[in-house]
Design a protein around this motif. Structure first.
Motif, PDB file in Angstrom:
ATOM      1  N   SER A  12      19.497  64.968  44.374  1.00  0.00           N
ATOM      2  CA  SER A  12      20.613  65.873  44.058  1.00  0.00           C
ATOM      3  C   SER A  12      20.281  67.320  44.399  1.00  0.00           C
ATOM      4  O   SER A  12      21.146  68.187  44.376  1.00  0.00           O
ATOM      5  N   ALA A  13      19.016  67.575  44.720  1.00  0.00           N
ATOM      6  CA  ALA A  13      18.607  68.967  44.968  1.00  0.00           C
ATOM      7  C   ALA A  13      18.868  69.394  46.406  1.00  0.00           C
ATOM      8  O   ALA A  13      18.579  70.532  46.774  1.00  0.00           O
ATOM      9  N   ILE A  14      19.419  68.494  47.210  1.00  0.00           N
ATOM     10  CA  ILE A  14      19.533  68.837  48.626  1.00  0.00           C
ATOM     11  C   ILE A  14      20.949  69.243  49.019  1.00  0.00           C
ATOM     12  O   ILE A  14      21.918  68.931  48.339  1.00  0.00           O
ATOM     13  N   SER A  28      16.949  72.592  48.187  1.00  0.00           N
ATOM     14  CA  SER A  28      17.143  73.891  47.512  1.00  0.00           C
ATOM     15  C   SER A  28      15.912  74.298  46.700  1.00  0.00           C
ATOM     16  O   SER A  28      15.730  75.470  46.397  1.00  0.00           O
ATOM     17  N   ALA A  29      15.074  73.320  46.362  1.00  0.00           N
ATOM     18  CA  ALA A  29      13.894  73.659  45.554  1.00  0.00           C
ATOM     19  C   ALA A  29      12.914  74.535  46.334  1.00  0.00           C
ATOM     20  O   ALA A  29      12.297  75.440  45.777  1.00  0.00           O
ATOM     21  N   PRO A 101      24.663  66.334  41.700  1.00  0.00           N
ATOM     22  CA  PRO A 101      24.330  67.436  40.796  1.00  0.00           C
ATOM     23  C   PRO A 101      25.014  67.245  39.445  1.00  0.00           C
ATOM     24  O   PRO A 101      26.180  66.881  39.374  1.00  0.00           O
ATOM     25  N   ARG A 102      24.258  67.492  38.373  1.00  0.00           N
ATOM     26  CA  ARG A 102      24.828  67.274  37.036  1.00  0.00           C
ATOM     27  C   ARG A 102      25.828  68.345  36.673  1.00  0.00           C
ATOM     28  O   ARG A 102      25.697  69.475  37.080  1.00  0.00           O
TER      29      ARG A 102
ATOM     30  N   ARG B 108      21.831  76.100  33.989  1.00  0.00           N
ATOM     31  CA  ARG B 108      22.916  75.361  34.663  1.00  0.00           C
ATOM     32  C   ARG B 108      22.851  75.591  36.178  1.00  0.00           C
ATOM     33  O   ARG B 108      23.075  74.671  36.965  1.00  0.00           O
ATOM     34  N   ARG B 110      20.255  76.218  37.923  1.00  0.00           N
ATOM     35  CA  ARG B 110      19.134  75.422  38.452  1.00  0.00           C
ATOM     36  C   ARG B 110      19.509  73.937  38.551  1.00  0.00           C
ATOM     37  O   ARG B 110      19.275  73.282  39.545  1.00  0.00           O
ATOM     38  N   GLU B 111      20.160  73.433  37.489  1.00  0.00           N
ATOM     39  CA  GLU B 111      20.560  72.013  37.485  1.00  0.00           C
ATOM     40  C   GLU B 111      21.488  71.695  38.651  1.00  0.00           C
ATOM     41  O   GLU B 111      21.461  70.589  39.188  1.00  0.00           O
ATOM     42  N   LEU B 112      22.295  72.661  39.020  1.00  0.00           N
ATOM     43  CA  LEU B 112      23.262  72.423  40.097  1.00  0.00           C
ATOM     44  C   LEU B 112      22.644  72.541  41.487  1.00  0.00           C
ATOM     45  O   LEU B 112      23.310  72.294  42.486  1.00  0.00           O
ATOM     46  N   GLY B 113      21.402  72.929  41.573  1.00  0.00           N
ATOM     47  CA  GLY B 113      20.735  72.981  42.883  1.00  0.00           C
ATOM     48  C   GLY B 113      21.241  74.102  43.773  1.00  0.00           C
ATOM     49  O   GLY B 113      21.361  73.934  44.986  1.00  0.00           O
ATOM     50  N   VAL B 114      21.532  75.241  43.159  1.00  0.00           N
ATOM     51  CA  VAL B 114      21.950  76.407  43.950  1.00  0.00           C
ATOM     52  C   VAL B 114      20.743  76.920  44.729  1.00  0.00           C
ATOM     53  O   VAL B 114      19.630  76.973  44.200  1.00  0.00           O
TER      54      VAL B 114
END
Lengths: 102, 372
Positions: A12-14, A28-29, A101-102, B108, B110-114
């Motif tokens: 979900s981080a991409i 994105s990490a 993404p949550r 939030r 961070r959780e959303l992957g911005v």
């Protein structure tokens, strides 16, 4: 783990988008950025968490591209290992829920 | 060429809108002295409309999505918008003043992957920053928010707009950014108001100070390279285009208007009336912007700076001719290299005129005691 039990899902981080048939992928990490060729794009798009990698290679790669099945499987495993190392793909020997993404 | 540049070039050549800047609101909780926006709400897109636009943008091939304003957190549905954008797998960058970001919001994000959060900081001195934003304690709140975001491991870029009132503060802001673990970017561009009012241009820093900025290795890297006299343009340079506006980039306003760039107020269509791709592919204005090569520029095609100038076609458009020179960029080219531009020479100038119009000091912050 036995190769026929590998399941892959997109993290979900991409961020990802196809550009002229090739997938752009960014984590994105750490902002690592990749472009995937057509074969890798086919595998990436099929990474739904519940289709075994061997089935993806058989149906999405060998069916559509002129490749040797054993070589394709080996290349796919290498590709999956590399992308999972960068946190782009999640790998398991159990089916995975595809993350959003949550 | 880096992989990212290769992808950018590919999108440019294919006419794919790789990157979009979307302002989700013009409303703001700050009243920055240099801001070019009208902060009243004249009918912003609804949540459903924005989600539909995002669906269309994903379909069109957009990868990089910048969500900005106004202040994005003035919209109560902002996280819903980001969530939808991330579900569509955009690489999302948020531009904000951050004063409404606390621990919960940072988590939030961070959780959303911005990917990145860009935050405006005008000075390392609270009184100077607050005088520019006209919001008391905004410096304190912004810096606190940056700490929350950094604690979440998020990438933060501090954007430092440079103007007359904070022109000596860039080193301080740069040091502050380093201490906070944030990236630093500096921009000496002040843009006319959207209604054409140019009074804010009096905030542009004077030429001598611009030269100082351009000679600062901490800001520009190799001074020799950055300030080198322009090379004679090649045929390839003259066949080239100004920037990605209208080629692989465009701007969408909170009202659904589509423009070639956030700094290029040429209306090309409205997304409430047409599909995004119809505007992108078929708008005569978008096609016109896309057609302009360096050799077509009325003055700049004969300028020695044509291959290295940061000429902004949007600023040129605001001066009356999108094929003409942009005076602000002429000044930058001159103060960077010391070589007069064709635009200056045709006016018989050996150096740029001081900023015309209202050139009074920034009276809005005069009452504030600024320590030396």
């Amino acid at each position: 783990m036995p190769e026929n039990c590998i399941y892959i899902a997109r993290s979900s981080a991409i961020a990802a988008r196809a550009l002229a048939g090739e997938m752009m992928v960014m984590n994105s990490a750490d902002s690592t950025f990749f472009t995937l060729n057509e074969v890798a794009t086919a595998i990436f798009q099929a990474a739904d968490g519940h289709t075994p990698l061997r089935e993806i290679v058989r149906d999405r790669v060998c069916e559509q591209f002129d490749v040797d099945p054993e070589q394709a499987q080996a290349d796919a495993e290498q590709f999956v290992a590399e992308l999972s190392g960068h946190g782009i793909l999640l790998v398991s020997n159990q089916p995975l829920a595809s993350e959003s993404p949550r | 060429m880096s992989l990212m540049s290769e992808v950018g070039q590919k999108a440019f050549n294919l006419g794919v809108p790789l990157a979009i800047h979307m302002d989700v609101t013009y409303r703001c909780n700050e009243r920055c002295v240099h801001c070019y926006l009208d902060h009243d709400d004249h009918g912003e897109m609804t949540t459903a409309e924005i989600k539909d636009v995002l669906d269309q943008l994903a379909e069109a091939g957009v990868f990089f999505l910048t969500l900005s304003g106004g202040e994005v957190f003035m919209r109560r549905d902002f996280f819903e918008i980001v969530e939808h954008a991330r579900r569509l797998m955009f690489s999302v960058k948020i531009k904000t003043n951050a004063v409404m970001i606390h621990e919960k919001e940072a988590r939030r994000i961070r959780e959303l992957g911005v990917d990145t959060i860009q935050i405006s900081v005008y000075s390392h001195r609270p009184e100077v920053h607050d005088a520019i934003t006209k919001l008391p304690h905004s410096f304190e709140r912004t810096i606190k928010a940056i700490r929350f975001l950094r604690e979440q491991g998020l990438r933060v870029t501090i954007a430092n707009v440079l103007m007359t009132v904070n022109s000596s503060d860039h080193s301080g802001v740069q040091e502050l950014a380093a201490a906070l673990g944030a990236q630093y970017t500096l921009d000496p561009t002040i843009t006319p108001m959207m209604d054409g009012d140019t009074s804010v241009l009096s905030l542009r820093i004077p030429g001598e100070e611009l030269t100082e900025v351009f000679r600062n290795p901490a800001l520009v890297g190799s001074q020799e390279e950055f300030c080198a006299p322009p090379k004679p343009p090649s045929e390839e340079d003259l066949e080239g285009y100004s920037c990605s506006a209208g080629h692989s980039f465009c701007y969408i306003s909170p009202y659904g208007d589509v423009f070639p760039c956030v700094q290029f107020p040429l209306p090309t269509g409205n997304i409430r009336q047409q599909k995004f791709l119809d505007i992108w592919n078929l708008s005569p204005q978008m096609k016109e912007v896309r057609s302009i090569q360096a050799k077509d520029l009325t003055v700049c095609s004969s300028c020695s700076h044509v291959s290295s100038c940061s000429r902004c076609p949007g600023l040129a458009y605001m001066e009356g001719n999108m094929r003409g020179p942009s005076t602000a960029d002429c000044e930058k080219s001159f103060y960077r290299t010391g070589v007069p531009t064709a635009n200056m020479l045709r006016q018989g100038l050996s150096k740029p005129r001081p900023t015309s119009g209202n050139s009074a000091p920034l009276i809005q912050i005069r009452p504030i005691a600024v320590p030396a």
